[in-house]
Design an enzyme around this catalytic site. Structure first.
Site, mmCIF file in Angstrom:
data_model
loop_
_atom_site.group_PDB
_atom_site.id
_atom_site.type_symbol
_atom_site.label_atom_id
_atom_site.label_comp_id
_atom_site.label_asym_id
_atom_site.label_seq_id
_atom_site.Cartn_x
_atom_site.Cartn_y
_atom_site.Cartn_z
ATOM 1 N N TYR A 62 -0.109 -0.102 -35.795
ATOM 2 C CA TYR A 62 0.800 0.076 -34.665
ATOM 3 C C TYR A 62 0.907 1.569 -34.342
ATOM 4 O O TYR A 62 1.519 2.335 -35.081
ATOM 5 C CB TYR A 62 2.187 -0.488 -34.966
ATOM 6 C CG TYR A 62 2.265 -1.991 -35.139
ATOM 7 C CD1 TYR A 62 1.198 -2.814 -34.836
ATOM 8 C CD2 TYR A 62 3.428 -2.589 -35.608
ATOM 9 C CE1 TYR A 62 1.273 -4.187 -34.996
ATOM 10 C CE2 TYR A 62 3.518 -3.969 -35.766
ATOM 11 C CZ TYR A 62 2.436 -4.763 -35.456
ATOM 12 O OH TYR A 62 2.514 -6.126 -35.626
ATOM 13 N N SER A 63 0.304 1.950 -33.236
ATOM 14 C CA SER A 63 0.318 3.343 -32.780
ATOM 15 C C SER A 63 -0.210 4.305 -33.839
ATOM 16 O O SER A 63 0.275 5.418 -33.991
ATOM 17 C CB SER A 63 1.727 3.760 -32.330
ATOM 18 O OG SER A 63 2.161 2.961 -31.256
#
Length: 351
Positions: A62-63
């Protein structure tokens, strides 16, 4: 808040948990989810804890780790009040050790997650995808080492096929390694494929479902209806290709049923969709996401009430799909059904 046992374990988790994919959003997918910074994330965590939402789910992918870092900042000073769930295995780069579940990758991923989260242990460490290139004995032995070292409390999987999860459980039993107690899965009123094989497996083997994208990748927010254009601010414009596909007619049929139940209950479409999931077998926790405190409050309204039997039947009929082979005979033919009691056979019903 209702707390439920996660699979065949002693871990109690809240019926609703919070997905931190909106924290620190970067890139075409996660940037569209949200870009909540540490200060705003802390306010959301405050609101979650006040409501009893004590489990927070994230992933290294995630990111590029930013979600884990922002979550770590948001829980600083209150680690003992939360459960941390994170995932690894999906690619974090182009290098040979940047993807998969090899021993070196899992150890490095765990250490990186601990550092970013600002903690000395992860409550639930999950494999984000099945790595067919690494022997399961290596994968599970490494998870065993992480548990024995106190860096991981429980292990789980995400997005596994039935045979992949069952083989993992069998190898764990053979060697005495930690069993997957959780399977983080996609499950929603517009995506009930989980019921065909994974739900009966979870019942039989004591694996609890932690549900991601319970609103069908943003389709069950109440803003999408038959005859209406996609809202200008919908993240589906940028992210639909990344998520589970849903046919328009099927979506509209389900939303029509949700609108009917909404009129009867005074509840919103997303609250009804979440409440339906909370009544499904094996479901231990449903992950909700929010970019704002208002969205969080809306989702929390799924708790504290129940749909009637007639309302559940209406939603089941609208959302059910005919299962593919070899599952459909267990619904249609009496001989198959007699050999498999309702508690363990697939539960999806044809539309």
């Amino acid at each position: 808040m209702e707390f439920r046992r996660l699979g065949a374990s002693g871990l109690l988790v809240p019926a609703l948990s919070f997905g931190a994919g909106t924290f620190g959003g970067r890139g075409p997918l996660f940037g569209a989810w949200g870009d909540t910074d540490a200060a705003a994330a802390r306010r959301i965590v405050d609101r979650c804890l006040d409501a009893g939402v004590t489990m927070f789910d994230t992933a290294d992918v995630y990111s590029g780790g930013e979600s884990e870092r922002v979550l770590g900042e948001a829980i600083k000073g209150r680690r003992d009040r939360v459960l941390l769930s994170t995932k690894t295995s999906l690619p974090m780069g182009d290098g040979p050790e940047d993807a998969g579940s090899s021993r070196s990758r899992l150890i490095r991923a765990c250490e990186d997650a601990l550092r970013r989260l600002g903690t000395d242990h992860i409550d639930l460490f999950q494999l984000h995808a099945f790595d067919a290139g690494t022997p399961l004995e290596e994968v599970l032995a490494t998870l065993d080492d992480l548990v024995r070292a106190g860096k991981v409390r429980y292990v789980g999987a995400s997005n596994f096929a039935g045979w992949q999860l069952m083989k993992s459980l069998s190898v764990a039993e053979r060697y005495g390694y930690p069993r997957h107690i959780a399977h983080q899965v996609y499950y929603s009123l517009v995506g009930r494929d989980y019921e065909w094989e994974l739900l009966p497996l979870g019942l039989d083997q004591g694996v609890g479902a932690v549900v991601w994208s319970p609103l069908g990748w943003g389709r069950l927010t109440g803003k999408i209806r038959r005859g209406s254009p996609l809202p200008a601010r919908s993240r589906l414009h940028d992210t639909a290709a990344f998520g589970p596909p849903v046919g328009d007619e099927h979506l509209y049929t389900v939303v029509d049923a949700l609108d009917e139940v909404a009129a009867q209950t005074g509840r919103s479409v997303p609250q009804i969709a979440l409440n339906w999931l909370l009544r499904r077998p094996t479901v231990a926790s449903v992950i909700i996401g929010a970019r704002t405190e208002e969205q969080l409050a809306e989702n929390l309204g799924a708790l504290g009430w129940e749909l009637t039997a007639d309302q559940l039947a209406l939603l089941d009929a609208a959302s059910g799909r005919t299962a593919p082979y070899p599952y459909f005979p267990y619904h249609r033919q009496e001989g198959f059904a007699r050999l498999n009691p309702p508690a363990i056979r697939p539960v999806s019903q044809p539309a």
